[in-house]
Enzyme design. Structure first.
Site, PDB file in Angstrom:
ATOM      1  N   GLY A  46      74.220  74.856  13.535  1.00  0.00           N
ATOM      2  CA  GLY A  46      75.285  74.134  14.221  1.00  0.00           C
ATOM      3  C   GLY A  46      75.324  72.692  13.744  1.00  0.00           C
ATOM      4  N   HIS A 136      74.267  72.545  22.945  1.00  0.00           N
ATOM      5  CA  HIS A 136      73.581  71.531  22.132  1.00  0.00           C
ATOM      6  C   HIS A 136      74.613  70.698  21.357  1.00  0.00           C
ATOM      7  CE1 HIS A 136      70.203  70.418  19.180  1.00  0.00           C
ATOM      8  NE2 HIS A 136      71.295  69.986  18.593  1.00  0.00           N
TER       9      HIS A 136
HETATM   10 NI    NI Z   1      71.673  68.701  16.987  1.00  0.00          NI
END
Ligand code: NI
Length: 180
Positions: A46, A136
């Site tokens: 990510g 996150h």
């Molecule tokens: Ni991160």
């Protein structure tokens, strides 16, 4: 597409509140492509735009199994609209906090609203690793890092370590080389 530089702790830009995307146009799609390329190269699962020093509300991720075909996902203006009362613990890491991993507890399932690559409004319900990763990355857009979910002691220990490494680098000392 081009590879971008990933900024790391203690870069103060990681604490910025990112701006919403007004319109998903060709320039934004180019940025999403650069982010995906940079994420795969790192490698990571990510990446938020602010991690390449672009303070816009854009995230990309791919939580598909390593053995299978890639499944890139892009999100503009992601907004978590619901979280489950059940929690899940997962060992997280961050490309902006290299080589540091720690368990974080977050809601197990979430529902998220966002604009897709074409700029259409979408909603997605996620669980497991995808739910963890989305939370996150959305945190990054609000200047929040996963270490902010840890105890104060653990957090300050990591921040100090990275501040010291940054200072040594600024002083021209190779921080990877032991002193004694
Ligand atoms: Ni991160």
């Amino acid at each position: 597409m081009s590879l971008r530089h990933i900024i790391t702790l203690p870069d103060p830009r990681l604490r910025l509140i990112c701006e919403p995307v007004a319109k998903v146009d060709a320039a934004i799609r180019d940025l999403m492509d650069d982010m995906l390329e940079t994420m795969y190269e790192a490698p990571g699962i990510g990446l938020a735009a602010i991690q390449i020093a672009v303070p816009k509300r854009i995230i990309v991720l791919d939580t598909s199994p390593k053995e299978g075909p890639p499944a890139p996902m892009v999100f503009a203006n992601p907004e978590i609209v619901w979280v489950s009362p059940e929690k899940r613990i997962y060992e997280e890491g961050c490309l902006s906090i290299p080589d540091y991993y720690e368990e974080v507890e977050r809601p197990e399932r979430i529902r998220i609203k966002f604009l897709d690559r074409e700029g259409s409004e979408k909603e997605l319900e996620a669980d497991g690793l995808l739910a963890t990763c989305l939370q996150h990355e959305v945190d990054h857009l609000n200047g929040v890092l996963f270490i902010d979910h840890l105890s104060r002691l653990k957090r300050s220990r990591v921040i100090k370590k990275f501040e010291k490494a940054a200072k040594m680098e600024a002083d021209g000392i190779d921080s990877d080389r032991p002193f004694a």
